[in-house]
Scaffold this motif. Structure first.
Motif, PDB file in Angstrom:
ATOM      1  N   GLY A  89       0.824  -1.206   0.000  1.00  0.00           N
ATOM      2  CA  GLY A  89       0.000   0.000   0.000  1.00  0.00           C
ATOM      3  C   GLY A  89       0.857   1.254   0.000  1.00  0.00           C
ATOM      4  N   ILE A  90       1.933   1.243   0.769  1.00  0.00           N
ATOM      5  CA  ILE A  90       2.849   2.384   0.824  1.00  0.00           C
ATOM      6  C   ILE A  90       3.681   2.447  -0.454  1.00  0.00           C
ATOM      7  CG2 ILE A  90       4.805   3.403   2.065  1.00  0.00           C
ATOM      8  CD1 ILE A  90       2.121   3.478   3.622  1.00  0.00           C
ATOM      9  N   LEU A  91       4.239   1.314  -0.844  1.00  0.00           N
ATOM     10  CA  LEU A  91       5.100   1.289  -2.032  1.00  0.00           C
ATOM     11  C   LEU A  91       4.354   1.717  -3.290  1.00  0.00           C
ATOM     12  CD1 LEU A  91       7.002  -2.044  -1.334  1.00  0.00           C
ATOM     13  CD2 LEU A  91       7.919   0.281  -1.141  1.00  0.00           C
ATOM     14  N   ASP A  92       3.147   1.187  -3.463  1.00  0.00           N
ATOM     15  CA  ASP A  92       2.369   1.514  -4.666  1.00  0.00           C
ATOM     16  C   ASP A  92       1.986   2.987  -4.735  1.00  0.00           C
ATOM     17  OD1 ASP A  92       2.549  -1.087  -5.507  1.00  0.00           O
ATOM     18  OD2 ASP A  92       0.524  -1.642  -4.885  1.00  0.00           O
ATOM     19  N   SER A  93       1.829   3.621  -3.582  1.00  0.00           N
ATOM     20  CA  SER A  93       1.408   5.023  -3.589  1.00  0.00           C
ATOM     21  C   SER A  93       2.571   5.999  -3.815  1.00  0.00           C
ATOM     22  CB  SER A  93       0.700   5.361  -2.280  1.00  0.00           C
ATOM     23  OG  SER A  93       1.620   5.342  -1.196  1.00  0.00           O
ATOM     24  N   ALA A  94       3.808   5.570  -3.575  1.00  0.00           N
ATOM     25  CA  ALA A  94       4.912   6.534  -3.628  1.00  0.00           C
ATOM     26  C   ALA A  94       6.105   6.111  -4.487  1.00  0.00           C
ATOM     27  CB  ALA A  94       5.403   6.820  -2.209  1.00  0.00           C
ATOM     28  N   TYR A  95       6.106   4.894  -4.990  1.00  0.00           N
ATOM     29  CA  TYR A  95       7.269   4.430  -5.738  1.00  0.00           C
ATOM     30  C   TYR A  95       7.358   5.068  -7.129  1.00  0.00           C
ATOM     31  CZ  TYR A  95      10.776   1.570  -7.922  1.00  0.00           C
ATOM     32  OH  TYR A  95      11.896   1.160  -8.579  1.00  0.00           O
ATOM     33  N   LYS A  96       8.574   5.473  -7.488  1.00  0.00           N
ATOM     34  CA  LYS A  96       8.882   5.972  -8.834  1.00  0.00           C
ATOM     35  C   LYS A  96      10.239   5.378  -9.209  1.00  0.00           C
ATOM     36  CE  LYS A  96       9.061  10.063  -7.320  1.00  0.00           C
ATOM     37  NZ  LYS A  96       9.211  11.434  -6.958  1.00  0.00           N
ATOM     38  N   LEU A  99      13.672   7.457  -8.107  1.00  0.00           N
ATOM     39  CA  LEU A  99      13.984   7.843  -6.735  1.00  0.00           C
ATOM     40  C   LEU A  99      15.496   7.839  -6.534  1.00  0.00           C
ATOM     41  CD1 LEU A  99      11.431   5.631  -4.727  1.00  0.00           C
ATOM     42  CD2 LEU A  99      11.320   8.094  -5.066  1.00  0.00           C
ATOM     43  N   ASN A 100      15.994   8.815  -5.781  1.00  0.00           N
ATOM     44  CA  ASN A 100      17.412   8.742  -5.433  1.00  0.00           C
ATOM     45  C   ASN A 100      17.558   7.776  -4.254  1.00  0.00           C
ATOM     46  OD1 ASN A 100      17.103  10.169  -2.905  1.00  0.00           O
ATOM     47  ND2 ASN A 100      17.139  12.110  -4.030  1.00  0.00           N
ATOM     48  N   ILE A 101      18.785   7.477  -3.872  1.00  0.00           N
ATOM     49  CA  ILE A 101      19.027   6.463  -2.835  1.00  0.00           C
ATOM     50  C   ILE A 101      18.369   6.847  -1.518  1.00  0.00           C
ATOM     51  CG2 ILE A 101      20.821   5.385  -1.416  1.00  0.00           C
ATOM     52  CD1 ILE A 101      22.584   5.386  -3.950  1.00  0.00           C
ATOM     53  N   GLU A 102      18.503   8.104  -1.113  1.00  0.00           N
ATOM     54  CA  GLU A 102      17.910   8.558   0.149  1.00  0.00           C
ATOM     55  C   GLU A 102      16.383   8.409   0.127  1.00  0.00           C
ATOM     56  OE1 GLU A 102      17.470  12.740   2.495  1.00  0.00           O
ATOM     57  OE2 GLU A 102      19.481  12.257   1.743  1.00  0.00           O
ATOM     58  N   GLU A 103      15.758   8.811  -0.977  1.00  0.00           N
ATOM     59  CA  GLU A 103      14.295   8.697  -1.101  1.00  0.00           C
ATOM     60  C   GLU A 103      13.855   7.232  -1.109  1.00  0.00           C
ATOM     61  OE1 GLU A 103      13.195  12.591  -3.851  1.00  0.00           O
ATOM     62  OE2 GLU A 103      14.026  10.799  -4.820  1.00  0.00           O
ATOM     63  N   ALA A 104      14.593   6.389  -1.808  1.00  0.00           N
ATOM     64  CA  ALA A 104      14.248   4.966  -1.882  1.00  0.00           C
ATOM     65  C   ALA A 104      14.367   4.309  -0.508  1.00  0.00           C
ATOM     66  CB  ALA A 104      15.140   4.254  -2.894  1.00  0.00           C
ATOM     67  N   CYS A 105      15.421   4.617   0.230  1.00  0.00           N
ATOM     68  CA  CYS A 105      15.600   4.046   1.574  1.00  0.00           C
ATOM     69  C   CYS A 105      14.498   4.516   2.516  1.00  0.00           C
ATOM     70  CB  CYS A 105      16.973   4.405   2.133  1.00  0.00           C
ATOM     71  SG  CYS A 105      18.333   3.544   1.314  1.00  0.00           S
ATOM     72  N   GLU A 106      14.138   5.779   2.433  1.00  0.00           N
ATOM     73  CA  GLU A 106      13.067   6.305   3.287  1.00  0.00           C
ATOM     74  C   GLU A 106      11.735   5.651   2.944  1.00  0.00           C
ATOM     75  OE1 GLU A 106      11.108   8.171   6.261  1.00  0.00           O
ATOM     76  OE2 GLU A 106      13.269   7.931   5.968  1.00  0.00           O
ATOM     77  N   LEU A 107      11.454   5.459   1.660  1.00  0.00           N
ATOM     78  CA  LEU A 107      10.223   4.781   1.254  1.00  0.00           C
ATOM     79  C   LEU A 107      10.216   3.339   1.765  1.00  0.00           C
ATOM     80  CD1 LEU A 107       7.557   4.635  -0.285  1.00  0.00           C
ATOM     81  CD2 LEU A 107       8.888   4.143  -2.366  1.00  0.00           C
ATOM     82  N   ALA A 108      11.330   2.649   1.657  1.00  0.00           N
ATOM     83  CA  ALA A 108      11.422   1.276   2.155  1.00  0.00           C
ATOM     84  C   ALA A 108      11.178   1.221   3.662  1.00  0.00           C
ATOM     85  CB  ALA A 108      12.791   0.678   1.821  1.00  0.00           C
ATOM     86  N   ARG A 109      11.803   2.125   4.411  1.00  0.00           N
ATOM     87  CA  ARG A 109      11.597   2.157   5.869  1.00  0.00           C
ATOM     88  C   ARG A 109      10.139   2.422   6.221  1.00  0.00           C
ATOM     89  NH1 ARG A 109      16.892   4.444   5.825  1.00  0.00           N
ATOM     90  NH2 ARG A 109      16.067   6.530   5.519  1.00  0.00           N
TER      91      ARG A 109
END
Length: 155
Positions: A89-96, A99-109
């Motif tokens: 639910g979180i990944l589908d709403s914000a994944y692109k 994403l840079n590394i910092e954004e990707a790590c924050e989305l994963a967390r």
């Protein structure tokens, strides 16, 4: 979770033996095939496992989903475990894809936090790793407690 660790440790042993015998590391695809073959003979015996095999080899980055029923899929992104529907639910709403590394790590967390918070069978720590050609590095380890709760839930 413990059963997955058991199989992943066995996979690590097999990969180490492969490297000693062949003077090069097994590919990510090969490692995913090894664990698929190890667990496949236990299908329909009560073993229930889904895991991801991640790494970087001569073919570039690799990500595979493997489960105890013998399914083995090369994927571009995946969430596994009992809380994975919450994480999606979180990944589908914000994944692109950009994403840079910092954004990707924050989305994963954030995805792991919500999965663990809403699923009583999920663990209490968010471990974030970055897999690169040179190997992996641990980015962070966050306790799913008051600090993570206030960071991800009270917004």
């Amino acid at each position: 979770p413990q059963i997955v660790f058991f199989w992943e440790r066995n996979l690590g042993s097999f990969c180490n033996l492969y490297e000693v015998k062949n003077n090069h590391k097994v590919s990510i695809s090969g490692a995913s095939k090894i664990i698929t073959n190890m667990v496949y003979k236990y299908r329909n015996s009560g073993l229930s496992m889904g895991t991801m095999i991640i790494g970087w080899d001569q073919n570039g980055p690799g990500l595979y989903y493997v489960d105890s029923q013998g399914n083995r899929l090369r994927v571009k992104s995946i969430s596994v475990g009992s809380g994975s529907t919450f994480a999606y639910g979180i990944l589908d709403s914000a994944y692109k894809w950009d994403l840079n590394i910092e954004e990707a790590c924050e989305l994963a967390r954030r995805a792991i936090f919500h999965a663990a918070f809403k699923d009583p069978f999920s663990g209490g720590t968010i471990n974030t790793y970055l897999v690169r050609e040179e190997g992996w590095i641990k980015i962070s380890s966050d306790d799913i407690g008051k600090e993570a709760y206030s960071k991800y839930f009270e917004k």
